[in-house]
Design an enzyme around this catalytic site. Sequence first.
Site, PDB file in Angstrom:
ATOM      1  N   ARG A  15       0.801  -1.230   0.000  1.00  0.00           N
ATOM      2  CA  ARG A  15       0.000   0.000   0.000  1.00  0.00           C
ATOM      3  C   ARG A  15       0.836   1.283   0.000  1.00  0.00           C
ATOM      4  O   ARG A  15       0.294   2.377  -0.115  1.00  0.00           O
ATOM      5  CB  ARG A  15      -0.964  -0.010   1.195  1.00  0.00           C
ATOM      6  CG  ARG A  15      -2.174  -0.898   0.937  1.00  0.00           C
ATOM      7  CD  ARG A  15      -3.085  -0.969   2.140  1.00  0.00           C
ATOM      8  NE  ARG A  15      -2.533  -1.832   3.181  1.00  0.00           N
ATOM      9  CZ  ARG A  15      -2.922  -1.798   4.451  1.00  0.00           C
ATOM     10  NH1 ARG A  15      -3.825  -0.928   4.846  1.00  0.00           N
ATOM     11  NH2 ARG A  15      -2.389  -2.625   5.327  1.00  0.00           N
ATOM     12  N   GLY A 106       8.894  -3.740  12.122  1.00  0.00           N
ATOM     13  CA  GLY A 106       9.740  -2.726  11.491  1.00  0.00           C
ATOM     14  C   GLY A 106       9.014  -1.442  11.135  1.00  0.00           C
ATOM     15  O   GLY A 106       9.650  -0.446  10.801  1.00  0.00           O
ATOM     16  N   ASN A 227       1.202   1.775   6.977  1.00  0.00           N
ATOM     17  CA  ASN A 227       0.857   0.934   5.837  1.00  0.00           C
ATOM     18  C   ASN A 227       0.845   1.695   4.523  1.00  0.00           C
ATOM     19  O   ASN A 227       1.048   1.119   3.474  1.00  0.00           O
ATOM     20  CB  ASN A 227      -0.508   0.278   6.060  1.00  0.00           C
ATOM     21  CG  ASN A 227      -0.441  -0.767   7.156  1.00  0.00           C
ATOM     22  OD1 ASN A 227       0.463  -1.604   7.158  1.00  0.00           O
ATOM     23  ND2 ASN A 227      -1.338  -0.697   8.107  1.00  0.00           N
ATOM     24  N   ARG A 333      27.399  25.467  -0.387  1.00  0.00           N
ATOM     25  CA  ARG A 333      27.338  24.118  -0.942  1.00  0.00           C
ATOM     26  C   ARG A 333      28.373  23.245  -0.244  1.00  0.00           C
ATOM     27  O   ARG A 333      29.204  23.750   0.516  1.00  0.00           O
ATOM     28  CB  ARG A 333      27.537  24.200  -2.451  1.00  0.00           C
ATOM     29  CG  ARG A 333      26.288  24.813  -3.147  1.00  0.00           C
ATOM     30  CD  ARG A 333      26.565  25.198  -4.558  1.00  0.00           C
ATOM     31  NE  ARG A 333      27.121  24.086  -5.315  1.00  0.00           N
ATOM     32  CZ  ARG A 333      27.840  24.218  -6.415  1.00  0.00           C
ATOM     33  NH1 ARG A 333      28.100  25.429  -6.909  1.00  0.00           N
ATOM     34  NH2 ARG A 333      28.325  23.170  -7.032  1.00  0.00           N
ATOM     35  N   LYS A 351      31.341  27.059  -2.561  1.00  0.00           N
ATOM     36  CA  LYS A 351      31.439  25.612  -2.744  1.00  0.00           C
ATOM     37  C   LYS A 351      32.869  25.198  -2.453  1.00  0.00           C
ATOM     38  O   LYS A 351      33.790  25.815  -2.994  1.00  0.00           O
ATOM     39  CB  LYS A 351      31.054  25.222  -4.171  1.00  0.00           C
ATOM     40  CG  LYS A 351      30.976  23.729  -4.364  1.00  0.00           C
ATOM     41  CD  LYS A 351      31.463  23.271  -5.723  1.00  0.00           C
ATOM     42  CE  LYS A 351      32.967  23.291  -5.796  1.00  0.00           C
ATOM     43  NZ  LYS A 351      33.506  22.737  -7.041  1.00  0.00           N
ATOM     44  N   TYR A 366      30.459  34.489  -6.123  1.00  0.00           N
ATOM     45  CA  TYR A 366      30.633  33.030  -6.158  1.00  0.00           C
ATOM     46  C   TYR A 366      32.080  32.677  -5.836  1.00  0.00           C
ATOM     47  O   TYR A 366      33.005  33.094  -6.537  1.00  0.00           O
ATOM     48  CB  TYR A 366      30.258  32.456  -7.537  1.00  0.00           C
ATOM     49  CG  TYR A 366      30.629  31.001  -7.631  1.00  0.00           C
ATOM     50  CD1 TYR A 366      30.088  30.081  -6.727  1.00  0.00           C
ATOM     51  CD2 TYR A 366      31.547  30.535  -8.570  1.00  0.00           C
ATOM     52  CE1 TYR A 366      30.451  28.742  -6.765  1.00  0.00           C
ATOM     53  CE2 TYR A 366      31.907  29.188  -8.612  1.00  0.00           C
ATOM     54  CZ  TYR A 366      31.356  28.303  -7.702  1.00  0.00           C
ATOM     55  OH  TYR A 366      31.718  26.992  -7.738  1.00  0.00           O
ATOM     56  N   ASN A 377      38.809  40.804   2.468  1.00  0.00           N
ATOM     57  CA  ASN A 377      37.526  41.380   2.080  1.00  0.00           C
ATOM     58  C   ASN A 377      37.275  41.062   0.609  1.00  0.00           C
ATOM     59  O   ASN A 377      38.057  41.455  -0.253  1.00  0.00           O
ATOM     60  CB  ASN A 377      37.527  42.892   2.303  1.00  0.00           C
ATOM     61  CG  ASN A 377      36.140  43.465   2.084  1.00  0.00           C
ATOM     62  OD1 ASN A 377      35.324  43.515   2.997  1.00  0.00           O
ATOM     63  ND2 ASN A 377      35.859  43.862   0.859  1.00  0.00           N
ATOM     64  N   ALA A 423      38.955  47.157  -8.461  1.00  0.00           N
ATOM     65  CA  ALA A 423      37.614  46.780  -8.908  1.00  0.00           C
ATOM     66  C   ALA A 423      37.606  46.525 -10.406  1.00  0.00           C
ATOM     67  O   ALA A 423      38.300  47.188 -11.171  1.00  0.00           O
ATOM     68  CB  ALA A 423      36.630  47.877  -8.552  1.00  0.00           C
TER      69      ALA A 423
HETATM   70  C1  UD1 Z   1      -0.494  -9.084  13.111  1.00  0.00           C
HETATM   71  C2  UD1 Z   1      -1.116  -9.974  14.180  1.00  0.00           C
HETATM   72  C3  UD1 Z   1      -2.413  -9.348  14.668  1.00  0.00           C
HETATM   73  C4  UD1 Z   1      -2.169  -7.943  15.175  1.00  0.00           C
HETATM   74  C5  UD1 Z   1      -1.476  -7.115  14.096  1.00  0.00           C
HETATM   75  C6  UD1 Z   1      -1.056  -5.773  14.633  1.00  0.00           C
HETATM   76  C7  UD1 Z   1      -0.492 -12.238  13.544  1.00  0.00           C
HETATM   77  C8  UD1 Z   1      -0.921 -13.508  12.922  1.00  0.00           C
HETATM   78  N1  UD1 Z   1      -1.384 -11.278  13.603  1.00  0.00           N
HETATM   79  O1  UD1 Z   1      -1.392  -8.991  12.035  1.00  0.00           O
HETATM   80  O2  UD1 Z   1      -2.966 -10.130  15.712  1.00  0.00           O
HETATM   81  O3  UD1 Z   1      -3.385  -7.342  15.556  1.00  0.00           O
HETATM   82  O4  UD1 Z   1      -0.279  -7.785  13.656  1.00  0.00           O
HETATM   83  O5  UD1 Z   1      -0.573  -4.997  13.583  1.00  0.00           O
HETATM   84  O6  UD1 Z   1       0.641 -12.115  13.985  1.00  0.00           O
HETATM   85  N2  UD1 Z   1       5.780  -9.800   8.627  1.00  0.00           N
HETATM   86  C9  UD1 Z   1       6.872 -10.496   8.183  1.00  0.00           C
HETATM   87  N3  UD1 Z   1       6.700 -11.675   7.549  1.00  0.00           N
HETATM   88  C10 UD1 Z   1       5.493 -12.204   7.325  1.00  0.00           C
HETATM   89  C11 UD1 Z   1       4.360 -11.481   7.773  1.00  0.00           C
HETATM   90  C12 UD1 Z   1       4.534 -10.297   8.422  1.00  0.00           C
HETATM   91  O7  UD1 Z   1       8.008 -10.052   8.378  1.00  0.00           O
HETATM   92  O8  UD1 Z   1       5.419 -13.294   6.742  1.00  0.00           O
HETATM   93  C13 UD1 Z   1       5.970  -8.521   9.318  1.00  0.00           C
HETATM   94  C14 UD1 Z   1       5.431  -7.365   8.519  1.00  0.00           C
HETATM   95  O9  UD1 Z   1       6.431  -6.805   7.694  1.00  0.00           O
HETATM   96  C15 UD1 Z   1       4.993  -6.393   9.598  1.00  0.00           C
HETATM   97  C16 UD1 Z   1       4.617  -7.302  10.757  1.00  0.00           C
HETATM   98  O10 UD1 Z   1       5.238  -8.544  10.508  1.00  0.00           O
HETATM   99  O11 UD1 Z   1       6.050  -5.567  10.032  1.00  0.00           O
HETATM  100  C17 UD1 Z   1       3.126  -7.464  10.887  1.00  0.00           C
HETATM  101  O12 UD1 Z   1       2.617  -7.985   9.689  1.00  0.00           O
HETATM  102  P1  UD1 Z   1       1.128  -7.707   9.229  1.00  0.00           P
HETATM  103  O13 UD1 Z   1       0.853  -8.498   8.022  1.00  0.00           O
HETATM  104  O14 UD1 Z   1       0.898  -6.252   9.193  1.00  0.00           O
HETATM  105  O15 UD1 Z   1       0.299  -8.224  10.489  1.00  0.00           O
HETATM  106  P2  UD1 Z   1      -0.884  -9.220  10.505  1.00  0.00           P
HETATM  107  O16 UD1 Z   1      -0.371 -10.602  10.378  1.00  0.00           O
HETATM  108  O17 UD1 Z   1      -1.957  -8.749   9.623  1.00  0.00           O
END
Ligand code: UD1
Length: 464
Positions: A15, A106, A227, A333, A351, A366, A377, A423
């Site tokens: 997204r 992350g 997201n 710069r 620069k 410049y 000066n 000058a």
């Molecule tokens: C998850 C939780 C849900 C919670 C929500 C909060 C699970 C099954 N569900 O939802 O209960 O309310 O977070 O935001 O855990 N990621 C990976 N690898 C994967 C899947 C996800 O690294 O295979 C990482 C994503 O990059 C992200 C985080 O995990 O940073 C959460 O993933 P996302 O898909 O947003 O969460 P949900 O599974 O929908």
Amino acid sequence: MSLSTIILAAGRGTRMCSDTAKVLHRLCGRPLVEYPIRLAQALGSERIVLVVGHQAEAVRAAVHARFGPDAVQLALQAEQRGTGHAVLQALPLVADVSGKVLILYGDTPLLRADTLQPLIQAARGRLLALLSTRPPDPRGYGRLLRQGGRLVRVVEDRDCSEAERLIPEVNAGMYVIEAGFLREALTTLRSDNAQGELYLTDIVAQAAARDEVAVVEAPFEEVQGINDRLDLAHAEAAMRRRINEAHLRAGVTMRDPATTFIDEDVIIGRDTELGPGVILRGRCRIGVGCRIEAGCVLTDVTVGDQCHLKPYTVAQDSVIGPRVQLGPFAHLRPGSELAEDVHIGNFVELKKTRMGRGAKANHLTYLGDAEVGQRVNVGCGTITCNYDGYAKHRTIIEDGAFIGSDTQLVAPVRVGAGAVVGAGTTVVQDVPPGALALSRAPQINREGYAERRHKRREQARGDN
Ligand code: UD1
Ligand code: CA
């Protein structure tokens, strides 16, 4: 108690509608992924494992650039098969740890150490502590199913019954888990759910069955994931307020905090005043008692104490000594270095130029690839002709020299100490110390010329 952290960051971030991995989008000057890493460090994590997938190489490079090669270990999740699967990929890197494992995402940069401390406390003597929250709209989140007030399990949105969908209390996605239990529980995960994924949330039920779960509630604003770009913009506004408030509390004056943009890594001394529309980016270091007026934009600039930057000064990768005056409309710069008490005025561009103590270039000038001595000066309209169409050349102006207005210095060239350049001179040869350099066509004055010209015009008109 020892703490390790696993950060989940393999997701695609569809997204964001972006060619850049979601966790590399910047918030107040830092990539998103840097926030949970710093959080883990602030909480005293002995080990930090980052699970990467989408654009793994780019994420690895960014993390190494910011933290060096050893601070964070990376685990690859080639295919995103759920949060449980993601943690499984990190397991080999925490196979030997005892104590607790903190799970973070992350893409939740606003989460604070103060919010996680109670979660870590709650996990003491328990298998698992989970962070909960109450979003304005719980859709999409895993709901907390309680029986007799006690948490029983987390049900993902897509697996919810109609009644369960109405539960306002949801899983924020951060946990503190006993390391041995985590390793053991992960092996039992199955993908027989609506999304065919391995849900990390399923281990909550296992800990709950042994009555070893704690729940700690967090403000939704802090745990809200990013997201899309709208989320990013909101998070940036929130983070910016936090940053500004910290500087205000530490003795920085802001005429208008709402229009002041300061990146995370900026340091500002007390009694410094920032005007409206000031932007301080990257690793700026600003001294004490400075005045930085409206619209100044500084990127990776060091500013000494008591400097005055007048409106709309733009500077990058430069070092400014104490008591320097700059602007309005000055442009430094990269590679500019100003010693103390230098004055740079309006429409002056520098620069890769060093200016010695007390040197001045106040108007329309410049200076590129130049070395300017102390108390020099530089007159209005001076230009270093540093580029011959093929290569850049240096101009050296020694201490105390005086460069008259409208001078061109054709580099490479040197003006000796105390020399005077008249000058309008085009300097193509070195000027010895103390000498006068002049290259003007001699001036001729014709007495009465204007009147004779006027008469000629009148006559011509009469003839027509
Ligand atoms: C998850 C939780 C849900 C919670 C929500 C909060 C699970 C099954 N569900 O939802 O209960 O309310 O977070 O935001 O855990 N990621 C990976 N690898 C994967 C899947 C996800 O690294 O295979 C990482 C994503 O990059 C992200 C985080 O995990 O940073 C959460 O993933 P996302 O898909 O947003 O969460 P949900 O599974 O929908
Ligand atoms: Ca999600």
